[in-house]
Motif scaffolding. Structure first.
Motif, PDB file in Angstrom:
ATOM      1  N   ASN A   1      41.777  24.758  40.048  1.00 40.88           N
ATOM      2  CA  ASN A   1      42.383  25.892  40.767  1.00 40.88           C
ATOM      3  C   ASN A   1      41.352  26.868  41.306  1.00 40.88           C
ATOM      4  N   ARG A   2      40.331  27.124  40.482  1.00 37.58           N
ATOM      5  CA  ARG A   2      39.441  28.229  40.840  1.00 37.58           C
ATOM      6  C   ARG A   2      37.977  27.901  40.587  1.00 37.58           C
ATOM      7  N   ILE A   3      37.145  28.388  41.495  1.00 32.67           N
ATOM      8  CA  ILE A   3      35.693  28.203  41.354  1.00 32.67           C
ATOM      9  C   ILE A   3      35.037  29.584  41.380  1.00 32.67           C
TER      10      ILE A   3
ATOM     11  N   CYS B   1      36.757  31.878  44.394  1.00 33.36           N
ATOM     12  CA  CYS B   1      37.362  33.179  44.106  1.00 33.36           C
ATOM     13  C   CYS B   1      36.781  34.301  44.966  1.00 33.36           C
ATOM     14  N   GLU B   2      37.600  35.331  45.115  1.00 39.01           N
ATOM     15  CA  GLU B   2      37.190  36.478  45.951  1.00 39.01           C
ATOM     16  C   GLU B   2      36.402  37.478  45.118  1.00 39.01           C
TER      17      GLU B   2
ATOM     18  N   MET C   1      49.928  39.442  27.026  1.00 44.75           N
ATOM     19  CA  MET C   1      49.096  38.325  27.498  1.00 44.75           C
ATOM     20  C   MET C   1      48.058  38.872  28.473  1.00 44.75           C
ATOM     21  N   SER C   2      47.026  38.059  28.674  1.00 46.36           N
ATOM     22  CA  SER C   2      45.952  38.465  29.564  1.00 46.36           C
ATOM     23  C   SER C   2      45.765  37.417  30.659  1.00 46.36           C
ATOM     24  N   ALA C   3      45.649  37.891  31.887  1.00 46.88           N
ATOM     25  CA  ALA C   3      45.436  36.973  33.010  1.00 46.88           C
ATOM     26  C   ALA C   3      44.318  37.540  33.873  1.00 46.88           C
ATOM     27  N   ARG C   4      43.858  36.754  34.832  1.00 37.73           N
ATOM     28  CA  ARG C   4      42.734  37.200  35.643  1.00 37.73           C
ATOM     29  C   ARG C   4      43.055  37.027  37.128  1.00 37.73           C
ATOM     30  N   THR C   5      42.723  38.021  37.909  1.00 40.06           N
ATOM     31  CA  THR C   5      42.919  37.913  39.358  1.00 40.06           C
ATOM     32  C   THR C   5      41.765  37.100  39.950  1.00 40.06           C
ATOM     33  N   SER C   6      41.952  36.659  41.167  1.00 39.94           N
ATOM     34  CA  SER C   6      40.877  35.957  41.855  1.00 39.94           C
ATOM     35  C   SER C   6      39.650  36.865  41.953  1.00 39.94           C
ATOM     36  N   THR C   7      39.893  38.183  42.020  1.00 39.30           N
ATOM     37  CA  THR C   7      38.798  39.149  42.141  1.00 39.30           C
ATOM     38  C   THR C   7      38.150  39.475  40.791  1.00 39.30           C
TER      39      THR C   7
END
Ligand code: SAH
Ligand code: SF4
Length: 429
Positions: A218-220, A245-246, A386-392
């Motif tokens: 999904n993400r780099i 990711c941004e 819960m914890s999540a992360r934005t693309s930023t």
């Protein structure tokens, strides 16, 4: 990078039949993976070694091994031989893979086993890694550094740049994806010079294109980008690839041309500001973070004022701030005009206060946006959330459940703090 080396050490130890101990008192072997980038880290190691000496008196069978960047410094070996005779194994950054053999050697003898290489011979592929990071995985794409910033010890303890072959990197990431990882962080001291030592002509942008094409990922992310090597091709590649990711960690170190030159950073304040402009035009909404240092030798009030100005101009999302300290053997350590501690402390306090104000303001700007976030696990500060992360690369805490771990959710941002955002689920996968 050191933490990833620790994952490698843990992986090799598990393969050798060891299991992770609950704590130091339960361990049969303790491996210290050291860092010497800054003085505080080094001092902690000596303190810990002292405490481990006492433990070893109670548990004579305990094996103590020390590796990492500190071991690689020339003055450390004699010190360990004289003052810390109970350290059984001393190894370096270039021969981590030898640790299992060194343990065998140490088990059979009373003498210290010391094996430190001055350069990495070949890149060791296919070593077992025990990953500690949950759903995100670190992947080294290169080792070492050729830049010799005048304050920095890294090139002396990590050797010259050596890039991994792209096919080995791709292979590792494919395996990670098949084991359930959705996000990778590519590691290198200066990822922008990836491939310069390879004959195929591949560069970092080409590598990103290859990785972006991998299904299931999904993400780099990547760390660290050196401003002097950030090409237009790379900016366009990052802008065009959907999985990249941004977020760009772009260490500036200082805002004064005089200091940047003395640091041997290879860019001016104007170059840096121009680069930021180009990146923000090509990747709207990108978050920029940085490393900044105060108190480099000869830094005047005017130089420091330039740093403050630059921070105000750029408005980084967040910054790691450091007080310069001498690293033995680096050119800056021998420079005259070392800055007295009280001035360094006053400057860093001013810098942190300013950056906190900016970080808070930038986090506030996220409120009411709906952002795709990758769920990582329970929040570290409040286990009910819960914890999540934005693309930023911003952490968002929200009400959710364990089943969401590893998935992408749409979160509406409802609140903010200095180091995190708060959100609510709009749509789960
Ligand atoms: N390769 C990365 C930095 C690796 S070291 C880059 O070029 O950006 C991480 C950070 O530690 C550096 O960015 C720098 O801000 C800080 N650092 C390095 N040497 C230091 C020293 N002697 N004193 C204080 N901070 C230092
Ligand atoms: Fe150190 Fe400079 Fe290399 Fe970064 S680029 S590791 S700061 S020498």
């Amino acid at each position: 990078m050191n933490e990833h080396d620790s994952e490698l050490i843990a992986g090799m130890m598990e393969k050798k039949g060891y299991i992770l101990a609950e704590g130091q008192n339960d361990a049969d072997i303790i491996v210290l993976n050291t860092c010497c980038v800054r003085e505080t880290a080094e001092n902690k190691v000596f303190g810990l070694l002292g405490r481990l000496g006492k433990l070893k008196k109670q548990k004579p069978h305990l094996i103590i091994a020390m590796g990492g960047c500190m071991s690689q410094q020339e003055h450390i070996t004699p010190k360990i031989k004289q003052r810390f005779k109970y350290v059984d194994i001393l190894f370096g950054t270039h021969n981590i893979h030898m640790l299992p053999d060194l343990i065998d050697k140490a088990e059979g003898q009373k003498k210290q086993v010391i094996d430190i290489w001055s350069e990495r011979k070949d890149i060791q592929e296919g070593l077992s890694v025990k990953r500690f990071q949950g759903i995100r995985a670190w992947v080294s794409i290169m080792f070492g550094c050729n830049n010799f910033c005048t304050y920095c010890i890294v090139p002396y303890v990590r050797g010259r740049e050596k890039s991994r072959q792209p096919e080995n990197i791709i292979e590792e990431i494919k395996e990670l994806v098949s084991n359930g990882y959705h996000e990778v962080t590519l590691l290198g001291q200066n990822v922008n010079s990836y491939g310069k030592d390879l004959t195929s002509g591949i560069d970092f942008a080409d590598l990103l294109v290859k990785i972006n094409a991998l299904e299931g990922l999904n993400r780099i992310r990547y760390m660290t980008s050196h401003p002097k090597d950030f090409s237009d091709k790379l900016i366009m590649t990052i802008a065009n690839l959907n999985k990249v990711c941004e977020h760009i960690h772009l260490p500036v170190q200082a805002g004064s041309n005089n200091i940047l030159r003395k640091m041997n950073r290879g860019y001016t304040r104007e170059d840096y500001l121009e680069l930021v402009k180009k990146i923000r035009t090509a990747v709207p909404g990108v978050s920029l973070t940085t490393d900044i240092m105060v108190g480099f030798p000869g830094e005047t009030d005017d130089d420091f004022a330039d740093t403050i100005e630059l921070i105000k101009d750029v408005e980084f999302d967040s910054a790691f701030t450091f007080i310069y300290n001498k690293r033995q053997g680096t050119p800056a350590a021998a420079m005259e005009e070392q800055i007295p501690d009280p001035i360094k402390i006053a400057r860093i306090e001013e810098l942190i206060a300013l950056q906190n104000e900016i970080s808070l303001r930038r986090n506030k700007m996220e409120v009411s946006k709906i952002l795709p976030c990758q769920v990582e696990g329970p929040s570290k500060t409040n286990a009910d959330l819960m914890s999540a992360r934005t693309s930023t690369n911003k952490i968002v805490i929200f009400q959710g459940n364990q089943k969401l771990v590893g998935s992408l959710v749409q979160l509406r941002i409802t609140g903010y703090g200095l180091t995190h955002l708060e959100g609510e689920v709009i749509l789960a996968e």
